[in-house]
Motif scaffolding. Structure first.
Motif, PDB file in Angstrom:
ATOM      1  N   ASN A 109      25.592  45.068  36.043  1.00 13.54           N
ATOM      2  CA  ASN A 109      26.837  44.638  35.413  1.00 13.54           C
ATOM      3  C   ASN A 109      28.026  44.926  36.329  1.00 13.54           C
ATOM      4  O   ASN A 109      28.887  44.070  36.532  1.00 13.54           O
ATOM      5  CB  ASN A 109      27.047  45.336  34.071  1.00 13.54           C
ATOM      6  CG  ASN A 109      26.081  44.872  33.000  1.00 13.54           C
ATOM      7  OD1 ASN A 109      25.378  43.882  33.147  1.00 13.54           O
ATOM      8  ND2 ASN A 109      26.035  45.613  31.909  1.00 13.54           N
ATOM      9  N   ILE A 110      28.074  46.131  36.853  1.00 18.01           N
ATOM     10  CA  ILE A 110      29.218  46.530  37.693  1.00 18.01           C
ATOM     11  C   ILE A 110      29.197  45.810  39.035  1.00 18.01           C
ATOM     12  O   ILE A 110      30.219  45.287  39.482  1.00 18.01           O
ATOM     13  CB  ILE A 110      29.262  48.069  37.894  1.00 18.01           C
ATOM     14  CG1 ILE A 110      29.504  48.791  36.566  1.00 18.01           C
ATOM     15  CG2 ILE A 110      30.306  48.451  38.935  1.00 18.01           C
ATOM     16  CD1 ILE A 110      30.840  48.493  35.900  1.00 18.01           C
ATOM     17  N   ILE A 111      28.038  45.743  39.670  1.00 20.48           N
ATOM     18  CA  ILE A 111      28.007  45.132  41.007  1.00 20.48           C
ATOM     19  C   ILE A 111      28.385  43.655  40.949  1.00 20.48           C
ATOM     20  O   ILE A 111      28.947  43.118  41.907  1.00 20.48           O
ATOM     21  CB  ILE A 111      26.670  45.361  41.741  1.00 20.48           C
ATOM     22  CG1 ILE A 111      26.905  45.262  43.247  1.00 20.48           C
ATOM     23  CG2 ILE A 111      25.587  44.407  41.266  1.00 20.48           C
ATOM     24  CD1 ILE A 111      25.940  45.998  44.094  1.00 20.48           C
ATOM     25  N   SER A 112      28.126  43.023  39.818  1.00 23.34           N
ATOM     26  CA  SER A 112      28.504  41.610  39.702  1.00 23.34           C
ATOM     27  C   SER A 112      30.020  41.431  39.649  1.00 23.34           C
ATOM     28  O   SER A 112      30.522  40.340  39.896  1.00 23.34           O
ATOM     29  CB  SER A 112      27.853  40.981  38.468  1.00 23.34           C
ATOM     30  OG  SER A 112      28.419  41.513  37.283  1.00 23.34           O
ATOM     31  N   GLU A 113      30.748  42.504  39.363  1.00 20.69           N
ATOM     32  CA  GLU A 113      32.214  42.451  39.314  1.00 20.69           C
ATOM     33  C   GLU A 113      32.881  42.872  40.617  1.00 20.69           C
ATOM     34  O   GLU A 113      34.071  42.653  40.801  1.00 20.69           O
ATOM     35  CB  GLU A 113      32.732  43.409  38.228  1.00 20.69           C
ATOM     36  CG  GLU A 113      32.357  43.077  36.819  1.00 20.69           C
ATOM     37  CD  GLU A 113      33.046  44.033  35.863  1.00 20.69           C
ATOM     38  OE1 GLU A 113      34.293  44.025  35.808  1.00 20.69           O
ATOM     39  OE2 GLU A 113      32.348  44.805  35.191  1.00 20.69           O
ATOM     40  N   MET A 114      32.126  43.513  41.478  1.00 23.76           N
ATOM     41  CA  MET A 114      32.715  44.139  42.666  1.00 23.76           C
ATOM     42  C   MET A 114      32.724  43.224  43.874  1.00 23.76           C
ATOM     43  O   MET A 114      31.724  42.555  44.157  1.00 23.76           O
ATOM     44  CB  MET A 114      31.915  45.394  43.044  1.00 23.76           C
ATOM     45  CG  MET A 114      32.030  46.532  42.066  1.00 23.76           C
ATOM     46  SD  MET A 114      33.668  47.247  42.086  1.00 23.76           S
ATOM     47  CE  MET A 114      34.130  47.034  40.388  1.00 23.76           C
ATOM     48  N   PRO A 115      33.816  43.214  44.604  1.00 26.00           N
ATOM     49  CA  PRO A 115      33.813  42.492  45.884  1.00 26.00           C
ATOM     50  C   PRO A 115      33.008  43.287  46.912  1.00 26.00           C
ATOM     51  O   PRO A 115      32.781  44.496  46.747  1.00 26.00           O
ATOM     52  CB  PRO A 115      35.296  42.460  46.267  1.00 26.00           C
ATOM     53  CG  PRO A 115      35.888  43.647  45.587  1.00 26.00           C
ATOM     54  CD  PRO A 115      35.102  43.839  44.307  1.00 26.00           C
ATOM     55  N   ARG A 116      32.570  42.628  47.938  1.00 26.72           N
ATOM     56  CA  ARG A 116      31.814  43.305  49.005  1.00 26.72           C
ATOM     57  C   ARG A 116      32.582  44.472  49.600  1.00 26.72           C
ATOM     58  O   ARG A 116      32.012  45.445  50.067  1.00 26.72           O
ATOM     59  CB  ARG A 116      31.509  42.321  50.124  1.00 26.72           C
ATOM     60  CG  ARG A 116      30.216  41.669  49.964  1.00 26.72           C
ATOM     61  CD  ARG A 116      29.757  41.097  51.291  1.00 26.72           C
ATOM     62  NE  ARG A 116      28.436  40.577  51.036  1.00 26.72           N
ATOM     63  CZ  ARG A 116      27.977  39.472  51.547  1.00 26.72           C
ATOM     64  NH1 ARG A 116      28.707  38.774  52.376  1.00 26.72           N
ATOM     65  NH2 ARG A 116      26.777  39.067  51.257  1.00 26.72           N
ATOM     66  N   GLU A 117      33.895  44.353  49.614  1.00 29.91           N
ATOM     67  CA  GLU A 117      34.734  45.376  50.234  1.00 29.91           C
ATOM     68  C   GLU A 117      34.773  46.679  49.436  1.00 29.91           C
ATOM     69  O   GLU A 117      35.260  47.690  49.936  1.00 29.91           O
ATOM     70  CB  GLU A 117      36.168  44.848  50.414  1.00 29.91           C
ATOM     71  CG  GLU A 117      36.287  43.660  51.351  1.00 29.91           C
ATOM     72  CD  GLU A 117      35.797  42.340  50.745  1.00 29.91           C
ATOM     73  OE1 GLU A 117      35.281  41.519  51.519  1.00 29.91           O
ATOM     74  OE2 GLU A 117      35.902  42.154  49.523  1.00 29.91           O
ATOM     75  N   ALA A 118      34.270  46.685  48.226  1.00 30.71           N
ATOM     76  CA  ALA A 118      34.241  47.906  47.408  1.00 30.71           C
ATOM     77  C   ALA A 118      33.045  48.752  47.855  1.00 30.71           C
ATOM     78  O   ALA A 118      32.104  48.989  47.112  1.00 30.71           O
ATOM     79  CB  ALA A 118      34.156  47.555  45.933  1.00 30.71           C
ATOM     80  N   GLU A 119      33.120  49.208  49.094  1.00 29.07           N
ATOM     81  CA  GLU A 119      31.980  49.852  49.744  1.00 29.07           C
ATOM     82  C   GLU A 119      31.473  51.089  49.007  1.00 29.07           C
ATOM     83  O   GLU A 119      30.269  51.289  48.891  1.00 29.07           O
ATOM     84  CB  GLU A 119      32.335  50.219  51.186  1.00 29.07           C
ATOM     85  CG  GLU A 119      32.474  49.004  52.072  1.00 29.07           C
ATOM     86  CD  GLU A 119      32.829  49.368  53.502  1.00 29.07           C
ATOM     87  OE1 GLU A 119      32.435  50.462  53.961  1.00 29.07           O
ATOM     88  OE2 GLU A 119      33.491  48.540  54.152  1.00 29.07           O
ATOM     89  N   ARG A 120      32.374  51.915  48.547  1.00 22.53           N
ATOM     90  CA  ARG A 120      31.970  53.158  47.883  1.00 22.53           C
ATOM     91  C   ARG A 120      31.164  52.852  46.620  1.00 22.53           C
ATOM     92  O   ARG A 120      30.109  53.458  46.395  1.00 22.53           O
ATOM     93  CB  ARG A 120      33.214  53.984  47.554  1.00 22.53           C
ATOM     94  CG  ARG A 120      32.931  55.345  46.981  1.00 22.53           C
ATOM     95  CD  ARG A 120      34.169  56.201  46.949  1.00 22.53           C
ATOM     96  NE  ARG A 120      35.096  55.773  45.922  1.00 22.53           N
ATOM     97  CZ  ARG A 120      35.752  56.592  45.119  1.00 22.53           C
ATOM     98  NH1 ARG A 120      35.615  57.896  45.248  1.00 22.53           N
ATOM     99  NH2 ARG A 120      36.573  56.133  44.211  1.00 22.53           N
ATOM    100  N   VAL A 121      31.614  51.901  45.832  1.00 24.59           N
ATOM    101  CA  VAL A 121      30.921  51.523  44.601  1.00 24.59           C
ATOM    102  C   VAL A 121      29.590  50.859  44.940  1.00 24.59           C
ATOM    103  O   VAL A 121      28.547  51.213  44.373  1.00 24.59           O
ATOM    104  CB  VAL A 121      31.802  50.587  43.746  1.00 24.59           C
ATOM    105  CG1 VAL A 121      31.033  50.044  42.552  1.00 24.59           C
ATOM    106  CG2 VAL A 121      33.065  51.308  43.297  1.00 24.59           C
ATOM    107  N   ASN A 122      29.617  49.911  45.845  1.00 22.37           N
ATOM    108  CA  ASN A 122      28.391  49.207  46.218  1.00 22.37           C
ATOM    109  C   ASN A 122      27.353  50.167  46.800  1.00 22.37           C
ATOM    110  O   ASN A 122      26.157  50.034  46.521  1.00 22.37           O
ATOM    111  CB  ASN A 122      28.699  48.074  47.190  1.00 22.37           C
ATOM    112  CG  ASN A 122      29.488  46.961  46.526  1.00 22.37           C
ATOM    113  OD1 ASN A 122      29.368  46.717  45.328  1.00 22.37           O
ATOM    114  ND2 ASN A 122      30.319  46.277  47.299  1.00 22.37           N
ATOM    115  N   LYS A 123      27.798  51.126  47.579  1.00 25.65           N
ATOM    116  CA  LYS A 123      26.886  52.119  48.172  1.00 25.65           C
ATOM    117  C   LYS A 123      26.232  52.969  47.075  1.00 25.65           C
ATOM    118  O   LYS A 123      25.039  53.265  47.140  1.00 25.65           O
ATOM    119  CB  LYS A 123      27.660  52.994  49.157  1.00 25.65           C
ATOM    120  CG  LYS A 123      26.817  53.994  49.892  1.00 25.65           C
ATOM    121  CD  LYS A 123      27.657  54.770  50.898  1.00 25.65           C
ATOM    122  CE  LYS A 123      26.820  55.813  51.588  1.00 25.65           C
ATOM    123  NZ  LYS A 123      27.620  56.592  52.543  1.00 25.65           N
TER     124      LYS A 123
END
Length: 180
Positions: free
Chosen positions: A105-119
């Protein structure tokens, strides 16, 4: 209210809102209002909304890892352990308070640049992959962990789309055939 209870109230409120309505649809003012905490207390505990999100993801990650591990140890046989994880998932997706995978759910909202969240999300998902690998190692099928992981993730996504249990049940049947 004590500092720890203020912090926990903020975390609990943010977690509930992020899960139910998404990160982008949850505002700082809503978190403050629903937690009953002063705005200054929020910023004494967290520098940003993203910091709250990170705590949510870390906590949800630990809880998910523990739930999957608990589901898997209900059997002593590796194939049955994998299938038990799919059974757990089937039960989970049928709950009234289930709104989809926290992380997808969260990753579908995040841009690629949100590195900390994506990591952080990748770390959690790699943990699931590694759980499958550890389970399959004793029978020499650890190389199949990625295939099982893809079935698991695909079942989560298809469940989100269809809001039915059949994707999980289908993924379980495919996993059973692969591991036979």
């Amino acid at each position: 209210m004590r500092k720890n209870s203020i912090r926990q109230a903020l975390i609990d409120t943010a977690a509930r809102l992020f899960y139910k309505q998404g990160y982008a649809n949850t505002g700082i003012n809503q978190i403050i209002e629903e937690s009953g905490i002063a705005k200054s207390s929020l910023y004494q505990n967290f520098r940003s909304k993203e910091d709250l999100l990170m705590v949510y993801l870390e906590t949800a990650g630990r809880d998910t890892d523990e739930a999957l591990r608990e589901a898997s140890i209900k059997s002593s046989q590796p194939v049955d352990q994998i299938l038990a994880i799919f059974d757990f998932l089937a039960d989970l997706v049928q709950r009234k308070d289930y709104y989809g995978c926290n992380f997808l759910n969260i990753i579908s909202e995040m841009p690629r640049e949100a590195e900390r969240v994506n990591k952080q999300i990748k770390k959690q998902k790699d943990g699931v992959r590694n759980l499958f690998k550890r389970i399959l190692e004793p029978i020499g099928k650890e190389a199949m962990a990625d295939e099982i992981y893809i079935l698991f993730e695909g079942a989560l996504i298809a469940n989100k789309v269809h809001n039915e249990v059949w994707p999980v049940e289908s993924a379980k049947m495919i996993a059973k055939k692969l591991l036979a």
